[in-house]
Design an enzyme around this catalytic site. Sequence first.
Site, short mmCIF file in Angstrom:
data_model
loop_
_atom_site.label_atom_id
_atom_site.label_comp_id
_atom_site.label_asym_id
_atom_site.label_seq_id
_atom_site.Cartn_x
_atom_site.Cartn_y
_atom_site.Cartn_z
N ASP A 11 0.90 -1.44 -0.07
CA ASP A 11 -0.13 0.05 0.08
C ASP A 11 0.91 1.22 0.07
O ASP A 11 1.83 1.28 0.90
CB ASP A 11 -0.93 -0.19 1.27
CG ASP A 11 -1.53 1.27 1.44
OD1 ASP A 11 -1.89 2.14 0.68
OD2 ASP A 11 -2.51 1.05 2.22
N GLY A 102 18.90 -5.33 -0.15
CA GLY A 102 19.09 -6.80 -0.45
C GLY A 102 17.87 -7.35 -1.22
O GLY A 102 17.73 -7.86 -2.25
N ASP A 130 -7.17 -7.95 1.14
CA ASP A 130 -6.83 -6.46 1.97
C ASP A 130 -7.80 -6.33 3.09
O ASP A 130 -8.96 -6.88 3.17
CB ASP A 130 -7.56 -5.21 0.90
CG ASP A 130 -7.18 -3.92 1.46
OD1 ASP A 130 -6.08 -3.87 2.24
OD2 ASP A 130 -7.78 -2.74 1.22
N TYR A 230 1.65 0.05 14.99
CA TYR A 230 0.61 -0.21 14.01
C TYR A 230 1.24 0.61 12.95
O TYR A 230 1.08 1.85 12.91
CB TYR A 230 -0.76 0.22 14.48
CG TYR A 230 -1.75 0.18 13.40
CD1 TYR A 230 -2.11 -1.08 12.91
CD2 TYR A 230 -2.45 1.22 13.03
CE1 TYR A 230 -3.03 -1.01 12.06
CE2 TYR A 230 -3.30 1.23 12.00
CZ TYR A 230 -3.47 0.07 11.46
OH TYR A 230 -4.37 -0.01 10.46
N LYS A 233 -2.61 -3.25 8.30
CA LYS A 233 -2.78 -4.63 8.46
C LYS A 233 -1.59 -5.23 7.57
O LYS A 233 -1.21 -4.56 6.39
CB LYS A 233 -3.98 -5.20 8.13
CG LYS A 233 -4.94 -5.24 9.22
CD LYS A 233 -4.37 -6.35 9.90
CE LYS A 233 -5.06 -6.62 11.39
NZ LYS A 233 -4.23 -7.36 12.41
N GLN A 243 -3.88 -28.20 -10.36
CA GLN A 243 -4.31 -29.22 -11.19
C GLN A 243 -3.03 -30.32 -11.07
O GLN A 243 -2.23 -30.10 -10.55
CB GLN A 243 -4.26 -28.64 -12.95
CG GLN A 243 -5.40 -27.55 -13.19
CD GLN A 243 -6.79 -27.92 -12.90
OE1 GLN A 243 -7.57 -27.10 -12.21
NE2 GLN A 243 -7.11 -29.14 -13.17
N LYS A 244 -3.32 -31.37 -11.87
CA LYS A 244 -2.71 -32.64 -11.89
C LYS A 244 -2.23 -33.24 -10.31
O LYS A 244 -3.27 -33.46 -9.68
CB LYS A 244 -1.18 -32.49 -12.60
CG LYS A 244 -1.54 -32.06 -14.01
CD LYS A 244 -1.94 -33.28 -14.73
CE LYS A 244 -1.98 -33.32 -16.26
NZ LYS A 244 -2.75 -34.13 -16.89
N ARG A 267 -9.79 -0.37 11.08
CA ARG A 267 -8.64 0.11 12.08
C ARG A 267 -7.66 -1.15 12.49
O ARG A 267 -7.05 -1.54 13.52
CB ARG A 267 -9.05 0.67 13.20
CG ARG A 267 -9.54 2.06 13.21
CD ARG A 267 -9.89 2.94 14.22
NE ARG A 267 -10.78 4.15 13.84
CZ ARG A 267 -10.06 5.07 13.54
NH1 ARG A 267 -8.41 5.24 13.65
NH2 ARG A 267 -10.36 6.25 13.21
C1 F6R Z 1 -6.19 0.72 7.22
C2 F6R Z 1 -7.31 0.53 7.83
C3 F6R Z 1 -8.29 1.50 8.15
C4 F6R Z 1 -7.69 2.64 9.00
C5 F6R Z 1 -8.67 3.59 9.41
C6 F6R Z 1 -8.09 4.84 10.29
O1 F6R Z 1 -5.80 -0.39 6.57
O2 F6R Z 1 -7.64 -0.69 8.06
O3 F6R Z 1 -9.53 0.92 8.76
O4 F6R Z 1 -7.34 1.94 10.27
O5 F6R Z 1 -9.23 4.30 8.18
O6 F6R Z 1 -7.03 5.25 9.52
P1 F6R Z 1 -6.02 6.13 10.22
O7 F6R Z 1 -5.91 5.87 11.62
O8 F6R Z 1 -4.86 6.29 9.30
O9 F6R Z 1 -6.77 7.66 10.20
MG MG Z 2 -3.73 1.70 3.65
MG MG Z 3 -4.45 -2.54 2.53
#
Ligand code: F6R
Ligand code: MG
Ligand code: MG
Length: 370
Positions: A11, A102, A130, A230, A233, A243-244, A267
């Site tokens: 991302d 690397g 996602d 954090y 994710k 297949q096979k 979040r």
């Molecule tokens: C991102 C996600 C979203 C964010 C949420 C708050 O992959 O899961 O749910 O956590 O939009 O985002 P922030 O903390 O960046 O405002």
């Molecule tokens: Mg994102």
């Molecule tokens: Mg994502």
Amino acid sequence: MEITLTAIKADVGSIGGHLSPSAELVARIEEVITTRGNGLVRDHFVGYTGDDIAVLLVHDQGARSEPVHRLVWDAFQAGTEVAKRQGLYGAGQDLLKDAFSGNVRGLGPAVAEMTFAERENEPFLLFTADKTEPGAYNLPLYLAFADPMYNSGLILSPAVGKGFTFTVMDVAYTAADRVIELSTPEETYDLAALLRDNGRFVVESIRSRADGGQAVSCSTTRLRNIAGKYVGKDDPIMLVRTQKNFPATGEILAPYAIGHLVAGFMRGSHVGPLMPVRAKTGVSFFDGPPIVSCLAFCVHDGRLTAPVDVFDHPYWDWVRTRVSQKVDDIRSQGFSGPAMLPQSDLEYGGITERLDALEKRFHLDSGPHA
Ligand code: F6R
Ligand code: MG
Ligand code: MG
């Protein structure tokens, strides 16, 4: 001929929150891969799922190749420049280190790759998900490779019936890659005992016991382990040869009809059903739901066919409707109980701070009922 498939996902910025990348961002990444990859890679594909861009490369440089990984890293950097120029949200979000060193493992992007001798016909699937984590693939892989209720080949095909060897990684261990090999059918219950814990034990790869060929490679990145906090994710990417001696494509897909509950919704802190979606689907409701898309390819002499979008089919429309019902069911209970992840897995520190502050106010009640 021996080829390597390298699939890398990151991302690097998206429109309107964590929803979808811009067309310009995707085009810039493809441009860098096309121009700079000339002579290095045999073929490529660039797509996206939710807010993550996926780059698939076919080459003969082997896994963890420095020039191949550098190419993708540089393409993501170039994409980040576009994201910054456009004011996209989370520009460069998954590029956690300043400099390339690397290969992209440990730098943020999710990687799945495997090297193999091309079969005469070489079908494979590229899964991209996602708003979830690598363990989201645990149940579908278990059912497709180890359960005859989903994989009829286990009883119909002598080669498939020889079973599979799963390599499972303990992603809570950060000092090194800590793995175990388990073979089905003999160790099916041991495998289930590990794979029930999606946040800790993750399928890294699967091999056929008939010929030792690799069927699966799955990303195992834990962004939190890399960044120490954090940063989103670990939206996982996976390659599956079919297949096979391997399960049929439809057997691999069948478990996605369940819409099983996974971590990663809103979040990165809630539980929601995994919805199989068409390629290039963004996210929406409650920053979700968790989604997975799957493209089917064939490769020959290192050249990819155009992909088939396997979840773009009337059957999966019906599944999506059913999964939407599950989304509503779990969302109706808000923060309560299993709808939100346990404190140890919450991706924001707010609750911990709150509970720490409340801790001082707890006291032992010495009233009449004590
Ligand atoms: C991102 C996600 C979203 C964010 C949420 C708050 O992959 O899961 O749910 O956590 O939009 O985002 P922030 O903390 O960046 O405002
Ligand atoms: Mg994102
Ligand atoms: Mg994502």
